[in-house]
Design a protein around this motif. Structure first.
Motif, PDB file in Angstrom:
ATOM      1  N   ALA A 144      10.320  34.044  56.727  1.00  0.00           N
ATOM      2  CA  ALA A 144       9.885  32.989  55.798  1.00  0.00           C
ATOM      3  C   ALA A 144      10.117  33.455  54.370  1.00  0.00           C
ATOM      4  N   ARG A 145      10.023  32.529  53.441  1.00  0.00           N
ATOM      5  CA  ARG A 145      10.154  32.854  52.029  1.00  0.00           C
ATOM      6  C   ARG A 145       8.795  32.774  51.343  1.00  0.00           C
ATOM      7  N   HIS A 146       8.640  33.527  50.284  1.00  0.00           N
ATOM      8  CA  HIS A 146       7.406  33.440  49.519  1.00  0.00           C
ATOM      9  C   HIS A 146       7.317  32.073  48.838  1.00  0.00           C
ATOM     10  N   SER A 147       6.097  31.588  48.693  1.00  0.00           N
ATOM     11  CA  SER A 147       5.867  30.360  47.939  1.00  0.00           C
ATOM     12  C   SER A 147       6.229  30.606  46.473  1.00  0.00           C
ATOM     13  N   ALA A 148       6.606  29.550  45.785  1.00  0.00           N
ATOM     14  CA  ALA A 148       6.960  29.686  44.377  1.00  0.00           C
ATOM     15  C   ALA A 148       5.773  30.180  43.553  1.00  0.00           C
ATOM     16  N   ASN A 149       4.591  29.648  43.852  1.00  0.00           N
ATOM     17  CA  ASN A 149       3.368  30.053  43.155  1.00  0.00           C
ATOM     18  C   ASN A 149       2.236  30.202  44.171  1.00  0.00           C
ATOM     19  N   PRO A 150       2.229  31.312  44.925  1.00  0.00           N
ATOM     20  CA  PRO A 150       1.200  31.468  45.950  1.00  0.00           C
ATOM     21  C   PRO A 150      -0.198  31.528  45.352  1.00  0.00           C
ATOM     22  N   LYS A 151      -1.148  30.934  46.037  1.00  0.00           N
ATOM     23  CA  LYS A 151      -2.538  30.972  45.597  1.00  0.00           C
ATOM     24  C   LYS A 151      -3.049  32.401  45.692  1.00  0.00           C
ATOM     25  N   ARG A 152      -3.664  32.891  44.632  1.00  0.00           N
ATOM     26  CA  ARG A 152      -4.146  34.262  44.621  1.00  0.00           C
ATOM     27  C   ARG A 152      -5.284  34.440  45.625  1.00  0.00           C
ATOM     28  N   SER A 153      -5.203  35.522  46.403  1.00  0.00           N
ATOM     29  CA  SER A 153      -6.221  35.784  47.412  1.00  0.00           C
ATOM     30  C   SER A 153      -6.333  37.289  47.638  1.00  0.00           C
ATOM     31  N   TRP A 154      -7.321  37.690  48.437  1.00  0.00           N
ATOM     32  CA  TRP A 154      -7.568  39.112  48.670  1.00  0.00           C
ATOM     33  C   TRP A 154      -6.359  39.799  49.298  1.00  0.00           C
ATOM     34  N   TYR A 155      -5.719  39.144  50.252  1.00  0.00           N
ATOM     35  CA  TYR A 155      -4.577  39.747  50.942  1.00  0.00           C
ATOM     36  C   TYR A 155      -3.245  39.110  50.552  1.00  0.00           C
ATOM     37  N   GLY A 156      -3.276  38.142  49.654  1.00  0.00           N
ATOM     38  CA  GLY A 156      -2.048  37.547  49.177  1.00  0.00           C
ATOM     39  C   GLY A 156      -1.262  36.831  50.255  1.00  0.00           C
ATOM     40  N   GLU A 157       0.016  36.713  50.004  1.00  0.00           N
ATOM     41  CA  GLU A 157       0.929  36.039  50.936  1.00  0.00           C
ATOM     42  C   GLU A 157       1.925  37.067  51.473  1.00  0.00           C
ATOM     43  N   SER A 158       1.908  37.276  52.780  1.00  0.00           N
ATOM     44  CA  SER A 158       2.787  38.262  53.407  1.00  0.00           C
ATOM     45  C   SER A 158       3.867  37.586  54.228  1.00  0.00           C
ATOM     46  N   VAL A 159       5.110  37.953  53.982  1.00  0.00           N
ATOM     47  CA  VAL A 159       6.229  37.508  54.805  1.00  0.00           C
ATOM     48  C   VAL A 159       6.884  38.755  55.387  1.00  0.00           C
ATOM     49  N   GLY A 160       7.419  38.626  56.577  1.00  0.00           N
ATOM     50  CA  GLY A 160       7.967  39.796  57.246  1.00  0.00           C
ATOM     51  C   GLY A 160       9.296  39.532  57.913  1.00  0.00           C
ATOM     52  N   ARG A 161       9.951  40.620  58.264  1.00  0.00           N
ATOM     53  CA  ARG A 161      11.222  40.553  58.994  1.00  0.00           C
ATOM     54  C   ARG A 161      11.406  41.871  59.725  1.00  0.00           C
ATOM     55  N   TYR A 162      12.232  41.827  60.760  1.00  0.00           N
ATOM     56  CA  TYR A 162      12.566  43.045  61.478  1.00  0.00           C
ATOM     57  C   TYR A 162      13.875  43.582  60.926  1.00  0.00           C
ATOM     58  N   ASP A 163      13.857  44.857  60.584  1.00  0.00           N
ATOM     59  CA  ASP A 163      15.037  45.537  60.061  1.00  0.00           C
ATOM     60  C   ASP A 163      15.340  46.694  61.001  1.00  0.00           C
ATOM     61  N   GLY A 164      16.179  46.435  61.998  1.00  0.00           N
ATOM     62  CA  GLY A 164      16.435  47.447  63.013  1.00  0.00           C
ATOM     63  C   GLY A 164      15.165  47.743  63.779  1.00  0.00           C
ATOM     64  N   ASP A 165      14.712  49.004  63.723  1.00  0.00           N
ATOM     65  CA  ASP A 165      13.507  49.384  64.466  1.00  0.00           C
ATOM     66  C   ASP A 165      12.244  49.289  63.623  1.00  0.00           C
ATOM     67  N   ALA A 166      12.327  48.655  62.467  1.00  0.00           N
ATOM     68  CA  ALA A 166      11.176  48.592  61.564  1.00  0.00           C
ATOM     69  C   ALA A 166      10.712  47.160  61.341  1.00  0.00           C
ATOM     70  N   LEU A 167       9.411  47.006  61.137  1.00  0.00           N
ATOM     71  CA  LEU A 167       8.828  45.756  60.680  1.00  0.00           C
ATOM     72  C   LEU A 167       8.597  45.902  59.185  1.00  0.00           C
ATOM     73  N   VAL A 168       9.232  45.062  58.386  1.00  0.00           N
ATOM     74  CA  VAL A 168       9.111  45.113  56.933  1.00  0.00           C
ATOM     75  C   VAL A 168       8.207  43.971  56.481  1.00  0.00           C
ATOM     76  N   ILE A 169       7.140  44.300  55.764  1.00  0.00           N
ATOM     77  CA  ILE A 169       6.175  43.308  55.288  1.00  0.00           C
ATOM     78  C   ILE A 169       6.192  43.289  53.765  1.00  0.00           C
ATOM     79  N   ASP A 170       6.433  42.119  53.196  1.00  0.00           N
ATOM     80  CA  ASP A 170       6.534  41.937  51.748  1.00  0.00           C
ATOM     81  C   ASP A 170       5.367  41.065  51.300  1.00  0.00           C
ATOM     82  N   THR A 171       4.494  41.614  50.460  1.00  0.00           N
ATOM     83  CA  THR A 171       3.272  40.910  50.068  1.00  0.00           C
ATOM     84  C   THR A 171       3.181  40.722  48.556  1.00  0.00           C
TER      85      THR A 171
END
Length: 207
Positions: A144-171
């Protein structure tokens, strides 16, 4: 705080239960447990994170006053002042409570320091991470893509993808109410955290 990279030194122990791993997607499903993570490690070639003035801390650091090095060059003046304030309070026997001590969300990346089990639940469209401490839950939306203006929260907005053998989480999109680490290092709402999770040790450890 300026941008910098950190590494987590501790490995999470083997899961209590987990599904079979496929060659296409790493499977992190299950319960994982780790001991307390006292300090982040510096990524080679990058500025170091905030460390305790007694660095390196012993694994039994829970019994000592935590005092971050406020003279760390990665810190902006106002951030260094807060780290020093907390260190002074701790050394005076008046430690400032951490989020988990007052049952507030830990935020990212501070949640990785929680010395309690964590559960990874994987689905085709998201990964859910559940921390036993204070029943904290994170939702990581895959491909998924990040929202243009995500609502601020304790854990924010996390999007992820698999990169080979890794799970990459972008927050992104986190509020400024959580510390970066156990020394209370503050951050602004501009905080951007990228995590990489990888199975090692024949799938019995999570890095």
């Amino acid at each position: 705080m300026r941008a910098y990279a950190i590494a987590v030194s501790a490995l999470l122990a083997a899961p209590v239960a987990g599904a079979a791993q496929t060659s296409a997607t790493p499977d992190f499903t299950g319960f994982w447990q780790h001991t307390p993570i006292a300090e982040y490690e510096a990524v080679p070639g990058e500025p170091g994170p905030v460390w305790d003035l007694k660095h390196p801390l012993s694994p039994t650091y829970l019994q000592v006053a935590l005092a971050g090095n406020a003279n760390n060059p990665i810190l902006l003046p106002q951030t260094a002042a807060e780290v020093k304030r907390r260190a002074d309070e701790a050394n005076a026997g008046r430690p400032v409570p951490s989020p988990q001590e007052v049952c507030e969300p830990s935020g990212v990346p501070n949640a990785i320091t929680l010395p309690a089990p964590v559960i990874f639940l994987q689905q085709p469209d998201k990964v859910t991470i559940v921390y036993q401490r204070d029943h904290q839950v994170r939702h990581v939306w895959l491909n998924a893509r990040h929202s243009a203006n995500p609502k601020r929260s304790w854990y924010g907005e996390s999007v992820g993808r698999y990169d080979g053998d890794a799970l990459v989480i972008d927050t992104t999109g986190m509020n400024a109410k959580t510390p970066v680490d156990i020394f209370g290092t503050p951050h602004s709402e501009a905080l951007h955290v990228i995590e990489r999770y990888r199975l090692i040790g024949e799938g019995k450890q999570l890095e």
